[in-house]
Design an enzyme around this catalytic site. Structure first.
Site, PDB file in Angstrom:
ATOM      1  N   ASP A   1       4.862  -3.879   5.930  1.00 27.03           N
ATOM      2  CA  ASP A   1       5.528  -5.693   6.164  1.00 27.03           C
ATOM      3  C   ASP A   1       5.267  -7.110   5.368  1.00 27.03           C
ATOM      4  OD1 ASP A   1       2.414  -6.065   6.433  1.00 27.03           O
ATOM      5  OD2 ASP A   1       2.549  -7.523   8.451  1.00 27.03           O
TER       6      ASP A   1
ATOM      7  N   GLY B   1       0.874  -1.402   0.199  1.00 27.82           N
ATOM      8  CA  GLY B   1       0.162  -0.138   0.206  1.00 27.82           C
ATOM      9  C   GLY B   1       1.096   1.487   0.228  1.00 27.82           C
TER      10      GLY B   1
ATOM     11  N   ARG C   1      -5.439  -2.307   8.724  1.00 35.47           N
ATOM     12  CA  ARG C   1      -5.201  -3.767   9.045  1.00 35.47           C
ATOM     13  C   ARG C   1      -5.627  -3.932  10.775  1.00 35.47           C
ATOM     14  NH1 ARG C   1      -2.067  -6.682   4.593  1.00 35.47           N
ATOM     15  NH2 ARG C   1      -1.966  -4.894   2.566  1.00 35.47           N
TER      16      ARG C   1
ATOM     17  N   ASP D   1      -0.421   2.087   8.035  1.00 34.06           N
ATOM     18  CA  ASP D   1      -0.524   1.156   9.240  1.00 34.06           C
ATOM     19  C   ASP D   1      -0.385   0.858  11.300  1.00 34.06           C
ATOM     20  OD1 ASP D   1      -2.378  -0.334   7.959  1.00 34.06           O
ATOM     21  OD2 ASP D   1      -1.643  -2.033   7.285  1.00 34.06           O
TER      22      ASP D   1
ATOM     23  N   THR E   1       4.063   2.802   6.248  1.00 33.72           N
ATOM     24  CA  THR E   1       2.363   1.759   5.970  1.00 33.72           C
ATOM     25  C   THR E   1       1.801   2.662   6.971  1.00 33.72           C
ATOM     26  OG1 THR E   1       1.680   0.122   6.840  1.00 33.72           O
ATOM     27  CG2 THR E   1       3.761   0.062   7.432  1.00 33.72           C
TER      28      THR E   1
ATOM     29  N   ARG F   1       0.993  -4.256  -5.785  1.00 40.67           N
ATOM     30  CA  ARG F   1       1.203  -5.860  -5.288  1.00 40.67           C
ATOM     31  C   ARG F   1       1.466  -7.362  -6.198  1.00 40.67           C
ATOM     32  NH1 ARG F   1      -0.703  -4.298   0.286  1.00 40.67           N
ATOM     33  NH2 ARG F   1      -2.536  -2.601  -0.565  1.00 40.67           N
TER      34      ARG F   1
ATOM     35  N   ASP G   1       2.775  -0.919  12.003  1.00 46.61           N
ATOM     36  CA  ASP G   1       2.607  -1.851  12.728  1.00 46.61           C
ATOM     37  C   ASP G   1       3.337  -3.025  12.540  1.00 46.61           C
ATOM     38  OD1 ASP G   1       2.204  -2.705  10.338  1.00 46.61           O
ATOM     39  OD2 ASP G   1       0.676  -3.736  10.039  1.00 46.61           O
TER      40      ASP G   1
HETATM   41  P1  ATP Z   1       1.147  -2.061   3.621  1.00 48.70           P
HETATM   42  O1  ATP Z   1       1.093  -2.732   4.891  1.00 48.70           O
HETATM   43  O2  ATP Z   1       0.639  -1.091   2.837  1.00 48.70           O
HETATM   44  O3  ATP Z   1      -0.254  -3.142   2.714  1.00 48.70           O
HETATM   45  P2  ATP Z   1       2.215  -4.172   2.810  1.00 48.70           P
HETATM   46  O4  ATP Z   1       3.942  -4.174   2.164  1.00 48.70           O
HETATM   47  O5  ATP Z   1       2.325  -5.301   3.809  1.00 48.70           O
HETATM   48  O6  ATP Z   1       2.157  -3.012   2.495  1.00 48.70           O
HETATM   49  P3  ATP Z   1       1.642  -6.750   1.290  1.00 48.70           P
HETATM   50  O7  ATP Z   1       0.772  -6.351  -0.103  1.00 48.70           O
HETATM   51  O8  ATP Z   1       1.772  -7.712   1.956  1.00 48.70           O
HETATM   52  O9  ATP Z   1       2.127  -4.780   1.457  1.00 48.70           O
HETATM   53  O10 ATP Z   1       3.224  -6.885   0.403  1.00 48.70           O
HETATM   54  C1  ATP Z   1       3.452  -6.525  -0.918  1.00 48.70           C
HETATM   55  C2  ATP Z   1       4.428  -7.564  -1.790  1.00 48.70           C
HETATM   56  O11 ATP Z   1       4.542  -7.906  -0.493  1.00 48.70           O
HETATM   57  C3  ATP Z   1       2.884  -8.592  -1.877  1.00 48.70           C
HETATM   58  O12 ATP Z   1       2.021  -7.834  -3.003  1.00 48.70           O
HETATM   59  C4  ATP Z   1       3.700  -9.845  -2.483  1.00 48.70           C
HETATM   60  O13 ATP Z   1       4.539  -9.426  -3.393  1.00 48.70           O
HETATM   61  C5  ATP Z   1       5.253  -9.606  -1.413  1.00 48.70           C
HETATM   62  N1  ATP Z   1       4.822 -10.038  -0.221  1.00 48.70           N
HETATM   63  C6  ATP Z   1       3.832 -10.368   0.676  1.00 48.70           C
HETATM   64  N2  ATP Z   1       4.216 -10.862   1.502  1.00 48.70           N
HETATM   65  C7  ATP Z   1       5.214 -12.203   0.933  1.00 48.70           C
HETATM   66  C8  ATP Z   1       5.645 -13.103   1.316  1.00 48.70           C
HETATM   67  N3  ATP Z   1       5.286 -13.329   2.562  1.00 48.70           N
HETATM   68  N4  ATP Z   1       6.747 -14.135   0.335  1.00 48.70           N
HETATM   69  C9  ATP Z   1       7.750 -13.121  -0.832  1.00 48.70           C
HETATM   70  N5  ATP Z   1       6.421 -12.268  -0.898  1.00 48.70           N
HETATM   71  C10 ATP Z   1       5.631 -11.446  -0.099  1.00 48.70           C
END
Ligand code: ATP
Length: 351
Positions: A132, A40, A201, A157, A155, A101, A159
């Site tokens: 995360d 995000g 979240r 969030d 982020t 994503r 978190d």
């Molecule tokens: P936000 O907290 O703002 O949503 P985020 O980084 O947590 O940000 P996610 O959509 O959870 O957002 O993760 C971003 C990208 O990171 C995913 O689309 C994927 O490509 C990669 N990713 C997330 N989790 C994993 C995982 N367990 N293993 C490998 N890649 C991952």
């Protein structure tokens, strides 16, 4: 008094001399680093990109940026970034690199492709700006392909363990608070009961602080059990005793299922009040970053380059108690970050 002043001047001189020495004496053999924003978007990501690029330029690293997060990394969608490319972006929300994503990056094959792109482009280290999920992916590619990775927490969030605040959180708080102030006017004019759902979240940071800042009568968080009967009792007390409108802030991750579901459970008991639900949603994500987020992003962008230069790998840079902190990436997403329970008690006292 004079001696005090002299001491101060000496301190400032020695600090800047130390910083220049640090920046100009390159001991680390790194030459080219990659950067991307993922997950995000959050206000302040651009300020972090700017700080990374400008600090990299000061230490002699070349920066190659990937568009659309891991998707662009796998596709090799990249562009070099120099100091002038990041002019006039510190005040802009979103991310000039775009975010996305990417399901493919969750697979070993996807990460293999990404590692190949990095190798082909001569990129020796990667800076990822995100949350995360982004760090979980970064940690995996780092481990599987022996790539140095540094994470910058961004982020709304808030978190992630390892930084008191993440980039974008403060702006999101202020956006949500402004919206709550506006809703309060309407609630008050019509003696209405408003349930306002905020993002976060499964973390309640935004709900807790906007709830306090917006003077909410009740704040419902995923971190504390929500008992609907108690919610009804508390609302009855507030509405009966104080004979006024009421505003409840509900975290999207609260176990009631959010503001809409909660309203269904409350409607029959509060039929004499006009109950309204407002889900703030994505307005909380965008907008110009606050001053605090810009400063945080600038500090963390600079820290990420310093961390690489000092040979750190698979780490996240953060700020804890106003000091820079380096935390292993895998510790940033493996554990739930605690909310401040003193604030929870404060909210109850002030309701
Ligand atoms: P936000 O907290 O703002 O949503 P985020 O980084 O947590 O940000 P996610 O959509 O959870 O957002 O993760 C971003 C990208 O990171 C995913 O689309 C994927 O490509 C990669 N990713 C997330 N989790 C994993 C995982 N367990 N293993 C490998 N890649 C991952």
């Amino acid at each position: 008094m004079r001696i005090k002043k002299l001491r101060k001047v000496l301190r400032v001189l020695s600090l800047s001399a130390y910083q220049n020495f640090e920046l100009q004496n390159i001991t680390n053999p790194l030459k080219t680093i990659g950067i991307l924003t993922s997950g995000g978007d959050s206000p302040g990501m651009n300020a972090a990109i700017r700080a990374v690029v400008r600090t990299a330029s000061a230490v002699g690293f070349k920066v190659i940026a990937f568009r659309h997060g891991y998707k662009g990394l796998i596709a090799g969608d990249s562009t070099p970034l120099g100091s002038s490319d990041v002019s006039n972006i510190i005040q802009r929300g979103g991310t000039i690199l775009k975010s996305a994503r990417c399901e493919e990056f969750r697979t070993p094959e996807g990460r293999e492709k990404a590692a190949q792109v990095l190798e082909d482009k001569g990129i020796e280290a990667l800076i990822v700006i995100g949350g995360d999920g982004t760090f979980q992916g970064a940690s995996l590619i780092g481990k599987e392909h022996d790539i140095s990775v540094v994470g910058i927490p961004a982020t709304i969030d808030n978190d992630l363990v390892g930084s008191d605040e993440t980039i974008g959180y403060d702006t999101a708080l202020n956006t949500a608070m402004d919206a709550i102030d506006n809703i309060r006017d309407t609630a008050d004019a019509h003696d209405r009961l408003f349930l306002v759902e905020v993002m976060g979240r499964d973390a309640g940071f935004i709900a807790l602080e906007t709830g306090i800042a917006g003077g909410a009568e009740l704040i419902l968080l995923p971190e504390s059990l929500t008992n609907v009967k108690e919610v009804k009792n508390s609302l009855n007390d507030v509405l009966y005793d104080k004979r006024r409108s009421s505003l409840v802030v509900v975290a999207e991750g609260d176990e009631t299922g959010g503001a809409l579901k909660l309203s269904e459970k409350l409607r029959a008991d509060f039929s004499k009040y006009e109950m309204r639900v407002c889900i703030l949603g994505h307005v909380q994500r965008g907008g110009r970053p606050s001053a605090r987020d810009r400063v945080l992003a600038s500090r963390l962008g600079e820290a990420a380059i310093r961390a690489l230069k000092d040979g750190h790998s698979q780490v996240m840079v953060g700020i804890v108690n106003n000091s820079m902190k380096i935390t292993p990436l895998k510790m940033t997403f493996g554990k739930k970050k605690d909310i401040n329970f003193e604030l929870v008690e404060l909210a109850k006292t002030l309701r």
